[in-house]
Design an enzyme around this catalytic site. Structure first.
Site, mmCIF file in Angstrom:
data_model
loop_
_atom_site.group_PDB
_atom_site.id
_atom_site.type_symbol
_atom_site.label_atom_id
_atom_site.label_comp_id
_atom_site.label_asym_id
_atom_site.label_seq_id
_atom_site.Cartn_x
_atom_site.Cartn_y
_atom_site.Cartn_z
ATOM 1 N N ASP A 62 51.930 83.142 42.901
ATOM 2 C CA ASP A 62 53.003 82.473 43.649
ATOM 3 C C ASP A 62 53.491 83.371 44.762
ATOM 4 O OD1 ASP A 62 53.071 80.887 40.982
ATOM 5 O OD2 ASP A 62 54.168 79.733 42.492
ATOM 6 N N CYS A 74 48.053 78.991 33.166
ATOM 7 C CA CYS A 74 48.689 77.995 34.030
ATOM 8 C C CYS A 74 47.640 77.140 34.747
ATOM 9 C CB CYS A 74 49.631 78.664 35.030
ATOM 10 S SG CYS A 74 50.774 77.523 35.833
HETATM 11 C C1 RUB Z 1 52.054 77.436 39.255
HETATM 12 C C2 RUB Z 1 51.473 78.801 39.168
HETATM 13 C C3 RUB Z 1 50.120 78.992 39.809
HETATM 14 C C4 RUB Z 1 50.311 79.493 41.241
HETATM 15 C C5 RUB Z 1 49.001 79.457 42.028
HETATM 16 O O1 RUB Z 1 53.394 77.368 38.783
HETATM 17 O O2 RUB Z 1 52.067 79.745 38.682
HETATM 18 O O3 RUB Z 1 49.382 79.959 39.126
HETATM 19 O O4 RUB Z 1 51.243 78.672 41.914
HETATM 20 O O5 RUB Z 1 48.555 78.128 42.148
HETATM 21 P P1 RUB Z 1 54.145 75.947 38.811
HETATM 22 P P2 RUB Z 1 47.634 77.654 43.378
HETATM 23 O O6 RUB Z 1 53.358 75.014 37.963
HETATM 24 O O7 RUB Z 1 55.498 76.268 38.232
HETATM 25 O O8 RUB Z 1 54.231 75.506 40.248
HETATM 26 O O9 RUB Z 1 46.426 78.524 43.328
HETATM 27 O O10 RUB Z 1 47.357 76.211 43.092
HETATM 28 O O11 RUB Z 1 48.419 77.865 44.635
#
Ligand code: RUB
Length: 324
Positions: free
Chosen positions: A213, A142
């Site tokens: 998340d 991701c």
């Molecule tokens: C994003 C996702 C990321 C976490 C952490 O999912 O799973 O790994 O949110 O991201 P989506 P960060 O694209 O569905 O929002 O470290 O930027 O908070």
């Protein structure tokens, strides 16, 4: 070595979006990633604090209404309700102040909160990059700002790493990651999600590094769907599985048994306009990785095992459990 400021990623969004604009941009994923949605939501509440109101009571009511709307934008990333609830608790605590005093107090509380989140991601990049060794091959899934900042920091400190990224179907957030890392000069390989086990073996991956998340009191990780399969592969091949997360993503309500909702997304993300008669399409946005597959969690407080989440939650979120 200077750490790249996190702010740049948000500058386009953060300039005074209204609550409704913020809600829409989070909903349609123009703003995404757990930390960004928390920071941008907090920032939009600053606008509410400055808006016209009869008195403090009226302003607190507006904040509560706006907070509720923001929290409903996406269900899984706990950083969003945590940020909003923190701000609402601050507002409720100061509800007896005269309106201008109230505005001053709550605005400065929100700005401090945003600054703390910016500091947290930078601290994680600094701490986490020490876990990365020169020559490491790291697999990520991701697009996590926390992960990419850590990888860039390691690179800037002379660690000649290579990164393997999954595409992350169906929304392809992996494309954002490969573009960002390769632009930074980091050798990057893009794979389809189902090539994870193959790539781990063939490319001799040393570490898996993912964002979060939400993290529950038991240390279980909720992250982009596919994360749990990657953790299983890592366990089988004896590869370290590391989570990089700000503590704002820890779920205080999991202490009192609340289950974190997994977002079920539109089937069209999977099949487009194709029709499959009589077929159910399941499209979860996230999944749960059991704590026993996690070797380390890197937070702004340092590196900890998943079992330490409970202590951090008790320490940090006392207000949340009292308020509700
Ligand atoms: C994003 C996702 C990321 C976490 C952490 O999912 O799973 O790994 O949110 O991201 P989506 P960060 O694209 O569905 O929002 O470290 O930027 O908070």
């Amino acid at each position: 070595m200077e750490i790249h400021s996190y702010d740049f990623a948000l500058q386009n969004h953060i300039n005074m979006l209204t609550v409704n604009q913020t809600f829409r941009k989070i909903r349609n994923m123009e703003i995404r990633g757990a930390l960004d949605i928390a920071i941008v939501s907090a920032n939009s509440l600053l606008g509410v604090v400055d808006s016209d109101a009869r008195d403090t009571k009226n302003l607190v009511a507006k904040l509560n209404f706006s907070g509720k709307r923001l929290k409903s934008a996406r269900p899984t990333a706990v950083s969003l309700p945590n940020a909003v609830d923190y701000i609402l608790s601050l507002a409720n605590k100061n509800r007896n102040l005269e309106i201008n005093e109230f505005r001053k107090k709550v605005s400065s509380g929100i700005k401090k909160f945003i600054e703390e989140q910016n500091n947290a991601i930078e601290r994680i990049a600094e701490i986490g990059s020490r876990l990365i060794e020169n020559g490491d091959i790291i697999l990520t899934h991701c697009n996590s700002d926390t992960v990419t900042m850590m990888l860039k920091h390691a690179w800037d400190n002379g660690k000649r790493i290579k990164v393997v990224c999954t595409e992350t179907r169906p929304r392809y957030q992996g494309y954002i990651t490969v573009r960002e890392l390769s632009k930074h000069g980091i050798p990057t390989t893009l794979i389809i999600d189902s090539a994870v086990h193959y790539a781990m073996r063939e490319l001799k991956v040393d570490k898996v590094l993912v964002g979060a998340d939400a993290v529950s009191v038991s240390g279980d990780l909720i992250n982009k769907v596919g994360t749990s399969q990657i953790a299983l592969c890592a366990k089988e091949l004896d590869i370290d599985f590391i989570v990089a997360t700000e503590s704002i993503k820890f779920s205080p309500r999991s202490i009192i048994g609340a289950v974190i909702e997994i977002e079920e997304r539109n089937p069209r993300e999977v099949v487009g306009s194709k029709k499959f008669r009589g077929v159910t399409i399941l499209n979860p946005g996230f999944d749960v990785t059991d704590a026993r597959y996690i070797d380390m969690i890197v937070t702004e407080y340092g590196v900890m095992p998943p079992q330490a989440v409970y202590s951090v939650l008790k320490e940090k979120f006392g207000w949340e459990l009292v308020e509700k």
